[in-house]
Design a protein around this motif. Structure first.
Motif, PDB file in Angstrom:
ATOM      1  N   PRO A   1       8.424   4.842  -7.291  1.00 49.09           N
ATOM      2  CA  PRO A   1       8.841   3.591  -6.638  1.00 49.09           C
ATOM      3  C   PRO A   1       8.456   2.335  -7.431  1.00 49.09           C
ATOM      4  O   PRO A   1       9.223   1.381  -7.491  1.00 49.09           O
ATOM      5  CB  PRO A   1       8.112   3.631  -5.287  1.00 49.09           C
ATOM      6  N   LEU A   2       7.284   2.352  -8.081  1.00 52.39           N
ATOM      7  CA  LEU A   2       6.869   1.197  -8.887  1.00 52.39           C
ATOM      8  C   LEU A   2       7.752   1.062 -10.130  1.00 52.39           C
ATOM      9  O   LEU A   2       8.154  -0.049 -10.498  1.00 52.39           O
ATOM     10  CB  LEU A   2       5.400   1.320  -9.296  1.00 52.39           C
ATOM     11  N   GLN A   3       8.072   2.183 -10.765  1.00 56.70           N
ATOM     12  CA  GLN A   3       8.983   2.137 -11.914  1.00 56.70           C
ATOM     13  C   GLN A   3      10.360   1.628 -11.486  1.00 56.70           C
ATOM     14  O   GLN A   3      10.966   0.800 -12.159  1.00 56.70           O
ATOM     15  CB  GLN A   3       9.116   3.521 -12.550  1.00 56.70           C
ATOM     16  N   ASN A   4      10.835   2.123 -10.350  1.00 59.63           N
ATOM     17  CA  ASN A   4      12.140   1.692  -9.835  1.00 59.63           C
ATOM     18  C   ASN A   4      12.143   0.198  -9.530  1.00 59.63           C
ATOM     19  O   ASN A   4      13.122  -0.502  -9.809  1.00 59.63           O
ATOM     20  CB  ASN A   4      12.515   2.473  -8.575  1.00 59.63           C
TER      21      ASN A   4
ATOM     22  N   LYS B   1       0.811  -1.224   0.000  1.00 62.02           N
ATOM     23  CA  LYS B   1       0.000   0.000   0.000  1.00 62.02           C
ATOM     24  C   LYS B   1       0.841   1.269   0.000  1.00 62.02           C
ATOM     25  O   LYS B   1       0.308   2.360  -0.151  1.00 62.02           O
ATOM     26  CB  LYS B   1      -0.930  -0.004   1.221  1.00 62.02           C
ATOM     27  N   CYS B   2       2.150   1.125   0.227  1.00 66.77           N
ATOM     28  CA  CYS B   2       3.024   2.297   0.233  1.00 66.77           C
ATOM     29  C   CYS B   2       4.399   1.885  -0.282  1.00 66.77           C
ATOM     30  O   CYS B   2       4.707   0.695  -0.402  1.00 66.77           O
ATOM     31  CB  CYS B   2       3.133   2.903   1.636  1.00 66.77           C
ATOM     32  N   MET B   3       5.227   2.854  -0.588  1.00 67.43           N
ATOM     33  CA  MET B   3       6.517   2.570  -1.218  1.00 67.43           C
ATOM     34  C   MET B   3       7.422   1.708  -0.336  1.00 67.43           C
ATOM     35  O   MET B   3       8.193   0.895  -0.838  1.00 67.43           O
ATOM     36  CB  MET B   3       7.211   3.870  -1.625  1.00 67.43           C
ATOM     37  N   GLU B   4       7.303   1.858   0.986  1.00 67.77           N
ATOM     38  CA  GLU B   4       8.150   1.071   1.887  1.00 67.77           C
ATOM     39  C   GLU B   4       7.879  -0.429   1.758  1.00 67.77           C
ATOM     40  O   GLU B   4       8.785  -1.254   1.927  1.00 67.77           O
ATOM     41  CB  GLU B   4       7.941   1.513   3.349  1.00 67.77           C
ATOM     42  N   ASP B   5       6.637  -0.787   1.438  1.00 70.95           N
ATOM     43  CA  ASP B   5       6.272  -2.206   1.303  1.00 70.95           C
ATOM     44  C   ASP B   5       7.033  -2.881   0.169  1.00 70.95           C
ATOM     45  O   ASP B   5       7.269  -4.091   0.204  1.00 70.95           O
ATOM     46  CB  ASP B   5       4.760  -2.353   1.054  1.00 70.95           C
ATOM     47  N   LEU B   6       7.436  -2.107  -0.847  1.00 69.65           N
ATOM     48  CA  LEU B   6       8.131  -2.680  -2.003  1.00 69.65           C
ATOM     49  C   LEU B   6       9.510  -3.223  -1.633  1.00 69.65           C
ATOM     50  O   LEU B   6      10.049  -4.078  -2.327  1.00 69.65           O
ATOM     51  CB  LEU B   6       8.280  -1.619  -3.105  1.00 69.65           C
ATOM     52  N   GLN B   7      10.067  -2.729  -0.537  1.00 70.78           N
ATOM     53  CA  GLN B   7      11.408  -3.161  -0.133  1.00 70.78           C
ATOM     54  C   GLN B   7      11.403  -4.578   0.460  1.00 70.78           C
ATOM     55  O   GLN B   7      12.457  -5.186   0.617  1.00 70.78           O
ATOM     56  CB  GLN B   7      11.987  -2.168   0.887  1.00 70.78           C
ATOM     57  N   GLU B   8      10.216  -5.086   0.786  1.00 69.35           N
ATOM     58  CA  GLU B   8      10.117  -6.365   1.492  1.00 69.35           C
ATOM     59  C   GLU B   8       9.685  -7.521   0.602  1.00 69.35           C
ATOM     60  O   GLU B   8       9.376  -8.598   1.091  1.00 69.35           O
ATOM     61  CB  GLU B   8       9.127  -6.225   2.669  1.00 69.35           C
ATOM     62  N   ILE B   9       9.652  -7.303  -0.725  1.00 68.73           N
ATOM     63  CA  ILE B   9       9.092  -8.332  -1.607  1.00 68.73           C
ATOM     64  C   ILE B   9      10.073  -8.739  -2.705  1.00 68.73           C
ATOM     65  O   ILE B   9      10.983  -7.999  -3.052  1.00 68.73           O
ATOM     66  CB  ILE B   9       7.753  -7.867  -2.231  1.00 68.73           C
TER      67      ILE B   9
END
Length: 199
Positions: A64-67, A31-39
């Motif tokens: 963040p999604l593009q990154n 739900k937020c950019m920080e969550d992307l670091q855990e997947i």
């Protein structure tokens, strides 16, 4: 165990989670950019692509999604998620995330009342046909050189893969056949192996 994120701004998040867990993955709601670091990989579900883009911008998730897509981790877009991934959208000046070299046609199979199910032959899932659930579905008009067409219906491309990117016009989460999700989980496992070799 790998962790697959599901972008939870709109769409059938619970159904995707069930299919991914049945395929041996742990699920993280994103739900937020920080969550992307855990997947290890990300599913972008169906919904309404314009609304999803508005929510992505509202929650400052676009860059963040593009990154994430450029980081070497797999991404799977279904229906509206596929539209978000496309480099080009028919009738629009530009795409959204523009991470996959394809041109898509929104609502290509008609509106809600034209929803349907059909048996598809999906490359990589050849042991038996796969039931595609199409709801206000788009289709892929054309693909670039590096994109592999893995399923078509009525001469329209409905699933494709480009390296670590997977996209389909139908809703694999709305059936009890979890092979599309298992295919994506395998993509993530293979990607992780490659990343470990490099490191």
């Amino acid at each position: 165990m790998i962790t697959v994120g599901i972008l939870a701004l709109q769409g059938a998040v619970r159904e995707h989670a069930k299919a991914l867990e049945a395929s041996g993955a742990k699920v993280k709601i994103v739900k937020c950019m920080e969550d992307l670091q855990e997947i290890d990989g990300l599913v972008m579900p169906g919904g309404e692509s314009t609304t999803m883009r508005r929510l992505i911008d509202k929650y400052e998730m676009f860059q963040p999604l593009q990154n994430f897509a450029e980081s070497g981790k797999p991404v799977f877009g279904t229906c509206a998620g596929m539209i978000l991934m496309a480099k080009e959208i028919s009738g629009q000046d530009h795409g959204h995330l523009e991470v996959m070299d394809m041109k898509v046609h929104r609502n290509g199979f008609g509106r809600q009342r034209e929803s349907f199910e059909v048996a598809l032959t999906v490359q990589g899932l050849e042991e038996e046909s796969y039931i595609g659930v199409f709801i206000r579905a788009p289709y892929i008009e054309s693909v670039g050189n590096g994109v592999e067409v893995i399923a078509s219906f009525q001469d329209k491309i409905v699933a494709a893969r480009q390296g670590l990117f997977l996209a389909c016009a139908f809703h694999p989460e709305l059936t009890d056949d979890h092979r599309m999700h298992a295919y994506f989980v395998k993509m993530i496992e293979e990607s992780n192996e490659q990343l470990h070799k490099i490191s």
